[in-house]
Design a protein around this motif. Structure first.
Motif, short mmCIF file in Angstrom:
data_model
loop_
_atom_site.label_atom_id
_atom_site.label_comp_id
_atom_site.label_asym_id
_atom_site.label_seq_id
_atom_site.Cartn_x
_atom_site.Cartn_y
_atom_site.Cartn_z
N ARG A 67 -13.23 -34.57 93.07
CA ARG A 67 -12.26 -35.55 92.59
C ARG A 67 -12.31 -36.82 93.41
NH1 ARG A 67 -12.57 -33.43 88.98
NH2 ARG A 67 -11.56 -31.56 88.27
N VAL B 83 -4.88 -42.00 93.75
CA VAL B 83 -4.83 -42.01 92.29
C VAL B 83 -5.22 -40.64 91.75
CG1 VAL B 83 -5.75 -43.07 90.20
CG2 VAL B 83 -5.38 -44.45 92.23
N THR B 84 -6.22 -40.05 92.37
CA THR B 84 -6.66 -38.72 91.98
C THR B 84 -5.54 -37.69 92.16
OG1 THR B 84 -8.90 -39.28 92.62
CG2 THR B 84 -8.41 -36.95 92.38
N LEU B 85 -4.85 -37.78 93.28
CA LEU B 85 -3.73 -36.87 93.53
C LEU B 85 -2.63 -37.04 92.50
CD1 LEU B 85 -3.34 -36.93 97.39
CD2 LEU B 85 -3.85 -34.96 95.96
N LEU B 86 -2.38 -38.28 92.17
CA LEU B 86 -1.33 -38.58 91.19
C LEU B 86 -1.71 -38.03 89.82
CD1 LEU B 86 1.32 -40.03 91.46
CD2 LEU B 86 0.18 -42.16 90.85
N ASP B 87 -2.97 -38.21 89.44
CA ASP B 87 -3.46 -37.68 88.16
C ASP B 87 -3.39 -36.16 88.16
OD1 ASP B 87 -3.86 -40.11 87.04
OD2 ASP B 87 -6.04 -40.01 86.91
N MET B 88 -3.69 -35.57 89.32
CA MET B 88 -3.62 -34.11 89.44
C MET B 88 -2.16 -33.65 89.26
SD MET B 88 -2.68 -31.54 91.71
CE MET B 88 -2.89 -31.95 93.44
N LEU B 89 -1.24 -34.31 89.93
CA LEU B 89 0.18 -33.93 89.82
C LEU B 89 0.67 -34.02 88.38
CD1 LEU B 89 1.83 -35.62 92.93
CD2 LEU B 89 1.53 -33.18 92.52
N ASP B 90 0.34 -35.13 87.71
CA ASP B 90 0.76 -35.31 86.31
C ASP B 90 0.29 -34.14 85.46
OD1 ASP B 90 2.05 -37.63 86.73
OD2 ASP B 90 0.59 -38.93 85.74
N ARG B 91 -0.93 -33.70 85.70
CA ARG B 91 -1.50 -32.64 84.87
C ARG B 91 -0.93 -31.27 85.21
NH1 ARG B 91 -4.34 -36.85 84.70
NH2 ARG B 91 -5.39 -37.34 82.74
N LEU B 92 -0.92 -30.93 86.48
CA LEU B 92 -0.48 -29.58 86.86
C LEU B 92 1.01 -29.36 86.65
CD1 LEU B 92 -3.34 -29.53 88.16
CD2 LEU B 92 -2.35 -28.05 89.91
N LEU B 93 1.80 -30.43 86.78
CA LEU B 93 3.25 -30.25 86.69
C LEU B 93 3.81 -30.52 85.31
CD1 LEU B 93 4.33 -31.86 90.08
CD2 LEU B 93 3.67 -29.50 89.57
N GLU B 94 3.09 -31.33 84.51
CA GLU B 94 3.63 -31.66 83.18
C GLU B 94 2.73 -31.21 82.05
OE1 GLU B 94 4.97 -35.75 82.94
OE2 GLU B 94 5.74 -35.60 84.98
N GLY B 95 1.45 -30.92 82.36
CA GLY B 95 0.53 -30.46 81.32
C GLY B 95 0.37 -28.95 81.40
N ARG C 159 -6.01 -44.57 84.28
CA ARG C 159 -4.75 -45.11 84.75
C ARG C 159 -4.96 -46.61 84.98
NH1 ARG C 159 -0.28 -42.69 87.34
NH2 ARG C 159 -1.26 -40.70 87.00
N THR D 136 -10.45 -40.67 86.47
CA THR D 136 -10.59 -39.43 87.25
C THR D 136 -10.99 -38.28 86.34
OG1 THR D 136 -8.27 -38.79 86.99
CG2 THR D 136 -8.81 -40.14 88.91
N TRP E 50 -11.28 -33.03 84.39
CA TRP E 50 -10.19 -32.08 84.60
C TRP E 50 -10.26 -31.00 83.53
CZ3 TRP E 50 -7.30 -33.08 88.83
CH2 TRP E 50 -7.24 -34.40 89.30
N TYR F 238 -5.59 -30.00 80.63
CA TYR F 238 -4.15 -29.81 80.78
C TYR F 238 -3.36 -30.56 79.72
CZ TYR F 238 -4.81 -27.94 85.52
OH TYR F 238 -5.17 -27.19 86.59
#
Lengths: 71, 216
Positions: free
Chosen positions: A8, A20-32, B111, B201, B204, B207
């Motif tokens: 990543r 940015v990568t962390l933020l994209d990860m959070l969006d996906r794991l927590l809301e997707g 983004r 990014t 993935w 998700y």
């Protein structure tokens, strides 16, 4: 932390930052993802996660701002 | 002893020799034509530390390397293997449709943040004008992204993150073999945009496409 993280980070480094990568990860794991309702105790963690995302937001907005003006 | 659930896949998929949350070994729970990737949780709820989030992600990615997957949202935990099997049976139709929807695809994240200064708070009307202008910029940004990248994707979903005003975020479901093409187009778009910073990014696990879209 993991193979995933370095992959990543490399992908992110092309255009932006690790934040940015962390933020994209959070969006996906927590809301997707597939959500299970009812059966699951959703992370006692929620508070920690909110805090973590807020920190990341600040970091990433900052980084994106610099990337934008640096061009 | 409860179990963390990471992803759903076809019933004949094998768990990779990778680990999940807390470095626990991964295994499959099978039911009919579906399987779920799980690990023992030792009874603890996930703490939500960044390391655990990446461990979840790593477990899903290891499976995605060889199979189509429907990733679970972080924090999915069930009482035991039997509860996982019950879930697979109860939602079989929906989960199989989900797997078909994402088959052969990976997710790329975009983004974009306008570099316009944040609205000044000097006066009320000035501030409101600034907010309006920011929304217009975000709308324009979304159209540019849609025009450049949506044609390369099987499906695209846009959002405006609550926590980052003016930012446009999008997820694109892209065929595995079109990954580099998509990245190159995103890089070209990033160069073209002189009033916004754009990041790409991924890949993935899908998700953002795990649930049916509004039109579905």
């Amino acid at each position: 932390v993991s193979q995933a993280l370095s992959t990543r980070a490399e992908a992110g480094a092309r255009f932006g930052a690790r934040e940015v990568t962390l933020l994209d990860m959070l969006d996906r794991l927590l809301e997707g993802g597939v959500a299970i309702q009812g059966d699951v105790t959703l992370a006692a963690a929620d508070i920690d996660l909110v805090e973590l995302s807020l920190r990341l937001v600040v970091a990433s907005v900052d980084t994106l701002g610099r990337a934008g003006t640096g061009r | 002893m409860s179990v963390h659930v990471y992803a759903i896949c076809d019933g004949d998929a094998e768990a990779s020799p990778s680990t999940g949350i807390g470095a626990q070994p991964l295994r499959m729970v099978r039911c009919g034509r579906l399987a779920a990737l799980v690990s023992d949780s030792g009874g603890d709820a996930p703490s939500g530390r960044e390391e655990e989030l990446w461990q979840h992600e790593q477990a899903v990615e290891a499976l995605m390397a060889g199979h189509d997957v429907l990733p679970m949202r972080f924090g999915a935990r069930l009482a035991d293997d039997e509860a996982v099997a019950v879930l697979l049976r109860a939602r079989e139709g929906e989960l199989r449709r989900g797997l078909l929807r994402v088959a052969g695809g990976i997710e790329l994240g975009i983004r974009a943040t306008p570099s316009a200064p944040a609205p000044e708070r000097s006066t009320g009307s000035c501030y409101l004008d600034g907010l309006k202008r920011r929304d217009e910029l975000a709308g324009e940004l979304q159209r540019r992204i849609e025009h450049a990248l949506a044609p390369l994707a099987r499906d695209s979903r846009f959002s405006r993150p609550r926590y980052a005003a003016g930012t446009v975020a999008s997820a694109h479901l892209v065929e595995r073999e079109r990954l580099e093409e998509f990245r190159a187009r995103a890089a070209a778009l990033a160069e073209e945009l002189d009033s916004a910073a754009l990041s790409c990014t991924g890949p993935w696990p899908p998700y953002s496409f795990a649930e049916p879209g509004e039109e579905a």
